[in-house]
Design an enzyme around this catalytic site. Structure first.
Site, PDB file in Angstrom:
ATOM      1  N   ARG A  89       1.379  -1.100  -0.208  1.00  7.48           N
ATOM      2  CA  ARG A  89      -0.242   0.230  -0.261  1.00  7.48           C
ATOM      3  C   ARG A  89       0.865   1.443   0.025  1.00  7.48           C
ATOM      4  NH1 ARG A  89      -3.338  -2.360   5.017  1.00  7.48           N
ATOM      5  NH2 ARG A  89      -1.378  -2.781   5.425  1.00  7.48           N
ATOM      6  N   SER A 127      -8.062  -4.382   7.469  1.00  6.97           N
ATOM      7  CA  SER A 127      -8.077  -5.443   8.073  1.00  6.97           C
ATOM      8  C   SER A 127      -8.802  -4.571   9.255  1.00  6.97           C
ATOM      9  CB  SER A 127      -7.953  -6.804   8.073  1.00  6.97           C
ATOM     10  OG  SER A 127      -8.067  -7.129   6.774  1.00  6.97           O
TER      11      SER A 127
END
Ligand code: PNS
Length: 168
Positions: A89, A127
């Site tokens: 990311r 998450s």
């Protein structure tokens, strides 16, 4: 060629789905492998994480889901997978991922780790962020596959109940 997309998937997010779908366009077979990761104290049991991931990828051709406990490279060797695909990311992911890739390579030089840059729209997503947003009642329907929304809300309700129960 067969590739693995490993993770804890607690729960699976649209960021994970992005990486899985893109891996499935490159490799004939992709196995999404859900790590037990008990030390991380996951919100969802391994069986729940496996079920949610299976439902989420059901429509993706060439993609299977399995779970493992132990070393990822041992699972890769057992399943005849030459490649581990990981999403990156941001720079903050890099150091940890580099360490894992080097560790895995030192354990099994025949298994290669390939990094895919997460699509910009999911570059902030994890998450952990999803769990936090759900805890505070935010709408997470744009962040997780549709089948995850209700189980996540149910888990938040259970956890809130457990916490209230613990109050003196
Ligand atoms: O989604 P996550 O929690 O970032 O995934 C991390 C995961 C499960 C891929 C990683 O912790 C892993 O591979 N665990 C299995 C144990 C292992 O093989 N360790 C050696 C590499 S450091």
């Amino acid at each position: 060629m067969r590739a693995l997309v490993p993770g804890t998937f607690d729960p699976i997010t649209l960021g994970h789905m992005d990486i899985i779908a893109r891996a499935a366009e490159i490799f004939e077979e992709v196995i999404v492998v859900v790590a037990a990761s008990e030390a991380k104290g996951p919100w969802f049991s391994l069986a729940e994480r496996l079920r949610l991931a299976k439902e989420a990828v059901a429509e993706l051709p060439g993609v299977e889901v399995d779970s493992f406990d132990g070393l990822l490279v041992q699972y890769a060797q057992r399943s005849g997978s030459r490649v581990i695909v990981k999403g990156l990311r941001a720079v903050s992911d890099f150091e940890y991922e580099l360490q894992m890739a080097h560790t895995n390579r030192s354990l099994a030089p025949d298994i290669e780790t390939l990094f895919v840059m997460t699509s910009a729209q999911y570059s902030f997503l994890s998450s952990r962020i999803v769990r936090e947003l759900a805890t505070f009642g935010a709408d997470v329907s744009g962040l997780v596959p549709p089948n995850v929304v209700a189980p996540l809300a149910a888990r938040v309700a259970e956890r809130t109940g457990e916490a209230n129960h613990r109050q003196p």
